[in-house]
Design a protein around this motif. Structure first.
Motif, PDB file in Angstrom:
ATOM      1  N   ASP B 172      17.000  97.283  11.691  1.00  0.00           N
ATOM      2  CA  ASP B 172      15.660  97.169  12.247  1.00  0.00           C
ATOM      3  C   ASP B 172      14.765  98.266  11.661  1.00  0.00           C
ATOM      4  O   ASP B 172      14.814  99.412  12.095  1.00  0.00           O
ATOM      5  N   GLY B 174      11.538  98.685  11.808  1.00  0.00           N
ATOM      6  CA  GLY B 174      10.519  99.207  12.720  1.00  0.00           C
ATOM      7  C   GLY B 174      11.102 100.249  13.657  1.00  0.00           C
ATOM      8  O   GLY B 174      10.555 101.345  13.812  1.00  0.00           O
ATOM      9  N   ALA B 175      12.243  99.915  14.268  1.00  0.00           N
ATOM     10  CA  ALA B 175      12.878 100.852  15.185  1.00  0.00           C
ATOM     11  C   ALA B 175      13.316 102.106  14.427  1.00  0.00           C
ATOM     12  O   ALA B 175      13.197 103.222  14.934  1.00  0.00           O
ATOM     13  N   ALA B 176      13.794 101.930  13.203  1.00  0.00           N
ATOM     14  CA  ALA B 176      14.218 103.084  12.407  1.00  0.00           C
ATOM     15  C   ALA B 176      13.028 104.004  12.131  1.00  0.00           C
ATOM     16  O   ALA B 176      13.145 105.228  12.205  1.00  0.00           O
ATOM     17  N   THR B 177      11.869 103.400  11.848  1.00  0.00           N
ATOM     18  CA  THR B 177      10.665 104.196  11.623  1.00  0.00           C
ATOM     19  C   THR B 177      10.324 105.015  12.870  1.00  0.00           C
ATOM     20  O   THR B 177       9.965 106.184  12.773  1.00  0.00           O
ATOM     21  N   LEU B 178      10.463 104.375  14.032  1.00  0.00           N
ATOM     22  CA  LEU B 178      10.172 105.084  15.285  1.00  0.00           C
ATOM     23  C   LEU B 178      11.102 106.281  15.487  1.00  0.00           C
ATOM     24  O   LEU B 178      10.746 107.250  16.154  1.00  0.00           O
ATOM     25  N   MET B 179      12.310 106.213  14.915  1.00  0.00           N
ATOM     26  CA  MET B 179      13.250 107.333  15.023  1.00  0.00           C
ATOM     27  C   MET B 179      12.865 108.477  14.080  1.00  0.00           C
ATOM     28  O   MET B 179      13.465 109.537  14.109  1.00  0.00           O
TER      29      MET B 179
END
Lengths: 236, 290
Positions: B172, B174-179
């Motif tokens: 994912d 997008g989720a990785a970017t949020l991390m």
């Protein structure tokens, strides 16, 4: 009260679709602020814009007095805010522990064990499931993992997108208790919810979004008793 | 029989190393990098030139070819694929095929069409006898190198921070970017690793078969891609198993059935396997609770 987050006159587009039309709001230090509204009102879009995943065409987003619009999306988290996305989006094929480690990706490895301890105190269930693949967790556990993962970056502002989505009522109560506890422990919360009743009952202040505009705002209590809000979102 | 089996595992090991490049890039960037086979060819020419024209010692020539392929892989991604990050997968696929022809024709201009003969660096080492089977040293080296690469990569993706981030990005973005994970640089690193491995595969391939020409990479590239799909694309152990099985089938088919039909048999087996297991042998289809 110090302002943590200040959004002014946000306009966000998906291609030619004008999804957010001049939204302005503020979150003060230590507050729980909620954005409520129906499906498609622009709640998630607003949150994703603050989290850096979307770029507004117009308007400003200031976090602790600094604009975050020029910051690369993957650098937003190290500024001190974390977004727990809609639909949880845990990494299904990573273990619970690895998911939490990813949450602390921007922090030095030496600080991880301490934060992990704190997260496990809020979510004892995650400790039990540490070695399990995240995809095998139940919906409620995945929500806890998504929140725990966001907390691993030690955010001063925690943004939660629909944490109650798809959960049984008893789990919803549990998640909201945890949100309150996190807030008491000093984390400022920006909450997006369709479950207006729950959101308003824990929020210090709230904004009502309708088709990309803020149509109402006030304290959580005021809006709970507001006639138009009751009619539209609380089932009369 | 044992000789054929070991030769099959050896050829399969080379396929496995190439297949890793396909499978890792697919896992992270969700694209099929059809230029991957031609990176092998460029790497082979590079090590060939260093050894034959510059008298560079063999290990150093190999190392330099790895560096060249790594840089080439990153450059291809930046220039050709990155601008298409949000384009349809068909556009990316066509670009990858175009990149493949571009590299082949560039090689044609630089090194001409007539084949070069890759030096046999093990010519002074005697053939190795294992339980009655006599095999070339390069066969054993290929198998060992493949094992080493597999172990290293598995440890890398499971134990290191970067490796875990890669797995997160592959699930994912997008989720990785949020991390706080930089998705673009993770994709670059994946291309770098895949292309570096391609240089090693090219070296082993040309040491085994000696003939080197601008189209050298395309057939092994396609077979390794087949191996990756066969094992389950996106899966590292899948690439290993798919590659080795493909190598064994190819060598056995060539030895006992027909050398002309060997490739047809290889692809025939692929079709049959995919009919029954559309996700490949180790294809990822973990049921997710929602």
């Amino acid at each position: 009260m110090k302002t943590v987050l200040k959004c002014e006159n946000l306009h966000v587009y998906y291609g030619s679709i004008h999804a957010i039309k001049g939204v302005s709001f503020e979150v003060g230090e230590g507050e729980i602020v909620t954005l409520i509204g129906a499906n498609g009102a622009g709640k998630s879009t607003t949150l994703n814009t603050v989290g850096g995943l979307l770029r507004p065409r117009e308007g400003s987003v200031e976090f602790e007095g600094k604009s975050i619009l020029g910051v690369a999306p993957h650098k937003v988290v190290s500024q001190g805010m974390a977004l727990c996305p809609e639909g949880r989006r845990v990494f299904a094929q990573l273990s619970v522990r690895e998911n939490l480690e990813m949450g602390a990706y921007t922090r030095p490895a030496s600080e991880i064990p301490g934060t992990l301890q704190t997260v496990y105190e809020h979510f004892p269930r995650l400790k039990e499931r540490e070695a399990q693949m995240a995809g095998t967790l139940s919906g409620g556990e995945q929500q806890m993992l998504a929140m725990g993962r966001a907390l691993m970056s030690k955010p001063r502002l925690l943004m939660l997108d629909e944490p109650s989505m798809g959960l049984a009522p008893i789990l919803v109560d549990q998640i909201f208790d945890i949100i309150r506890a996190l807030n008491k422990a000093g984390t400022t919360i920006l909450l997006v919810e369709q479950n207006a009743q729950m959101a308003l009952s824990i929020a210090d202040r709230a904004y009502v979004l309708e088709t990309g505009r803020i149509v109402n705002s006030g304290t959580g209590k005021d809006l709970l008793n507001d006639d138009s809000v009751r009619k539209a979102y609380l089932g009369g | 029989m044992l000789t054929h089996l070991i030769n099959g595992i050896s050829l399969g090991s080379i396929y496995a190393i190439i297949a890793l490049g396909y499978t890792m890039v697919y896992g992270i960037a969700k694209m099929l990098n059809f230029a991957h086979g031609d990176v092998i060819m460029v790497g082979s020419y590079a090590s060939f030139c260093f050894m034959m024209y510059k008298n560079v010692p063999v290990p150093l020539a190999l190392l330099l070819s790895i560096v060249i392929c790594t840089v080439l892989g990153i450059t291809i991604e930046r220039l050709a694929y990155k601008p298409l990050r949000s384009a349809t997968s068909l556009a990316v696929l066509i670009t990858a095929i175009g990149m493949s022809y571009f590299l082949q024709n560039l090689a044609l201009i630089i090194w001409k069409a007539d084949p070069k003969w890759y030096p046999d660096i093990f010519k002074d080492t005697a053939a190795i006898e294992i339980g009655g089977a006599v095999v070339k040293p390069v066969a054993i080296v290929s198998i060992l190198v493949n094992l080493l690469i597999m172990i290293t990569l598995t440890l890398f993706t499971n134990r290191t921070r970067m490796g875990k981030a890669m797995r997160a990005v592959s699930e994912d973005k997008g989720a990785a970017t949020l991390m706080g994970i930089n998705v673009n640089s993770t994709i670059s690193i994946t291309f770098a690793i895949g292309s570096g491995l391609a240089a090693i595969a090219g070296f082993l391939l040309c040491t085994t078969y000696s003939r080197l020409e601008p189209t050298t990479g395309s057939m092994p590239g396609i077979k390794a891609f087949t191996a990756a799909v066969f094992g389950g694309i996106g899966s590292i152990p899948g690439a290993m198993i798919g590659g080795i099985l493909l190598g064994i089938i190819e060598i056995l088919a060539r030895a006992y059935l027909s050398s002309e039909l060997a490739d047809a048999i290889v692809f025939g087996v692929l079709i049959i396997v995919l009919l029954f297991k559309p996700n490949g042998l180790l294809g990822k289809k973990i049921r997710e609770k929602v």
